[in-house]
Design an enzyme around this catalytic site. Sequence first.
Site, PDB file in Angstrom:
ATOM      1  N   GLY A   1       0.570  13.613 -41.587  1.00 13.94           N
ATOM      2  CA  GLY A   1      -0.387  14.159 -42.575  1.00 13.94           C
ATOM      3  C   GLY A   1      -1.606  14.304 -42.463  1.00 13.94           C
ATOM      4  O   GLY A   1      -2.489  14.029 -43.446  1.00 13.94           O
ATOM      5  N   SER A   2      -2.191  13.787 -41.533  1.00 20.06           N
ATOM      6  CA  SER A   2      -4.036  13.194 -42.095  1.00 20.06           C
ATOM      7  C   SER A   2      -4.709  14.174 -42.092  1.00 20.06           C
ATOM      8  O   SER A   2      -5.474  14.820 -42.912  1.00 20.06           O
ATOM      9  CB  SER A   2      -4.104  11.932 -41.269  1.00 20.06           C
ATOM     10  OG  SER A   2      -4.322  12.433 -39.972  1.00 20.06           O
ATOM     11  N   SER A   3      -4.314  15.192 -40.835  1.00 21.21           N
ATOM     12  CA  SER A   3      -5.033  16.649 -41.110  1.00 21.21           C
ATOM     13  C   SER A   3      -4.847  17.451 -42.374  1.00 21.21           C
ATOM     14  O   SER A   3      -6.187  18.376 -43.072  1.00 21.21           O
ATOM     15  CB  SER A   3      -5.366  17.373 -39.865  1.00 21.21           C
ATOM     16  OG  SER A   3      -4.001  17.825 -39.710  1.00 21.21           O
TER      17      SER A   3
ATOM     18  N   GLY B   1      -0.265  10.554 -36.414  1.00 18.04           N
ATOM     19  CA  GLY B   1       0.279   9.407 -36.867  1.00 18.04           C
ATOM     20  C   GLY B   1       2.203  10.371 -37.450  1.00 18.04           C
ATOM     21  O   GLY B   1       3.114   9.069 -38.161  1.00 18.04           O
TER      22      GLY B   1
ATOM     23  N   ASP C   1       3.176  19.661 -45.400  1.00 21.09           N
ATOM     24  CA  ASP C   1       1.645  18.852 -44.879  1.00 21.09           C
ATOM     25  C   ASP C   1       0.845  19.500 -46.325  1.00 21.09           C
ATOM     26  O   ASP C   1       0.556  18.687 -46.781  1.00 21.09           O
ATOM     27  CB  ASP C   1       1.082  18.750 -43.898  1.00 21.09           C
ATOM     28  CG  ASP C   1       1.862  18.101 -42.621  1.00 21.09           C
ATOM     29  OD1 ASP C   1       3.457  18.036 -43.141  1.00 21.09           O
ATOM     30  OD2 ASP C   1       1.668  17.329 -41.679  1.00 21.09           O
TER      31      ASP C   1
HETATM   32  O1  PMV Z   1       3.704  15.036 -37.439  1.00 16.85           O
HETATM   33  P1  PMV Z   1       3.629  16.205 -38.822  1.00 16.85           P
HETATM   34  O2  PMV Z   1       2.778  15.159 -39.686  1.00 16.85           O
HETATM   35  O3  PMV Z   1       2.469  16.681 -37.721  1.00 16.85           O
HETATM   36  O4  PMV Z   1       4.442  15.970 -38.350  1.00 16.85           O
HETATM   37  C1  PMV Z   1       5.402  18.048 -38.274  1.00 16.85           C
HETATM   38  C2  PMV Z   1       6.255  18.349 -38.325  1.00 16.85           C
HETATM   39  C3  PMV Z   1       6.925  19.520 -36.907  1.00 16.85           C
HETATM   40  O5  PMV Z   1       8.254  19.933 -38.195  1.00 16.85           O
HETATM   41  C4  PMV Z   1       7.581  18.377 -36.335  1.00 16.85           C
HETATM   42  C5  PMV Z   1       6.431  20.608 -37.329  1.00 16.85           C
HETATM   43  C6  PMV Z   1       6.118  21.116 -38.261  1.00 16.85           C
HETATM   44  O6  PMV Z   1       5.251  21.921 -38.188  1.00 16.85           O
HETATM   45  O7  PMV Z   1       5.899  21.359 -39.044  1.00 16.85           O
END
Ligand code: PMV
Length: 323
Positions: free
Chosen positions: A114-116, A111, A159
């Site tokens: 950053g839950s993982s 979603g 994240d």
């Molecule tokens: O959707 P999330 O929380 O996995 O964030 C992805 C963020 C991106 O910039 C699209 C990809 C990344 O690894 O930074």
Amino acid sequence: MITTTAPGKVYLFGEHAVVYNQPAMASAINKRIKIELEERSDKEILIHPNDLSFKEISFEYSEDGFKLKNKLKRSFPSLEYIKTAIDLIKREIRDNSGFEINITSELPPAGGLGSSAALTVSLIAALNKFYGLNFDKREIANKSYKIEKEVQGGASPCDTFTSAMGGITKVIPGETLTKKEKMDLPIVVGSTRQESSTSKLVKKVKKLKIENSEIIDPLIDDIGKITLKGEKALENRKLRKVGQLMDINQGILDALNVSNLKLSELIYSTRKVGAWGSKLTGAGGGGCMVALGDRKEEIKNAIKVRDGEVIADQITAKGVEVR
Ligand code: PMV
């Protein structure tokens, strides 16, 4: 029993552009993942994901890796992160003792929150304590980033760093990761209730960029400029300016074709009730949005009326915690 928790995060600025080495800013939010770890007398590793379709997942671990003991009818999405984290630590210290892990999450999976990363950070912190490894938060963030990269085949450190450190963070890939001075921000995070795939969306942007580089490259650069201007506005507590920059960032994310109808509905309806700024967070294509503004109740209502779910309403300075 060892208990650890780690927060999810929202991107204030810079998702997708961060993949192309532009700066990004994120903030930890007041929703967390909890890990409870207890030693076992045998070598078994038992995982209780608290997902209705998986009561428990059981392994035997040896130097050859994991041997699954119960059959899984379908894959448990977070399992690869868990296995990779345990494997990384066990290989470092050459240990094969058993334990049970109980996972409780307040974050929707896939979603954009950053839950993982929160799961990985929390688990590494629990193993750190269990084995007395004395990693500090930065080391926990680095190890967790390595795991995310291995499982996803690529990731930004944003994240895992934000989840480990807490608060508002700035990330310039390959250069610096910094935690900003303690500050508060009135935010509301809303979910579209739609899951999305980060890797698919990153690939989609890549294709668009290759096919239209003369148009897309400047847009990616502009997102980087928004982040830097946003950082200054945040430092000077010019929150309406921060909101304006979030809206411009959203406009570009729309141009990159990573927003969708449901996100737009939640974003526009929160702006209509007075949010200073509103944008998607994370990969997009569903997932969550974040609105900035002091009319929190009106903003929450606007999200609910549009069939969205309010997930969080505060940022947090608390990164990973161990009890
Ligand atoms: O959707 P999330 O929380 O996995 O964030 C992805 C963020 C991106 O910039 C699209 C990809 C990344 O690894 O930074």
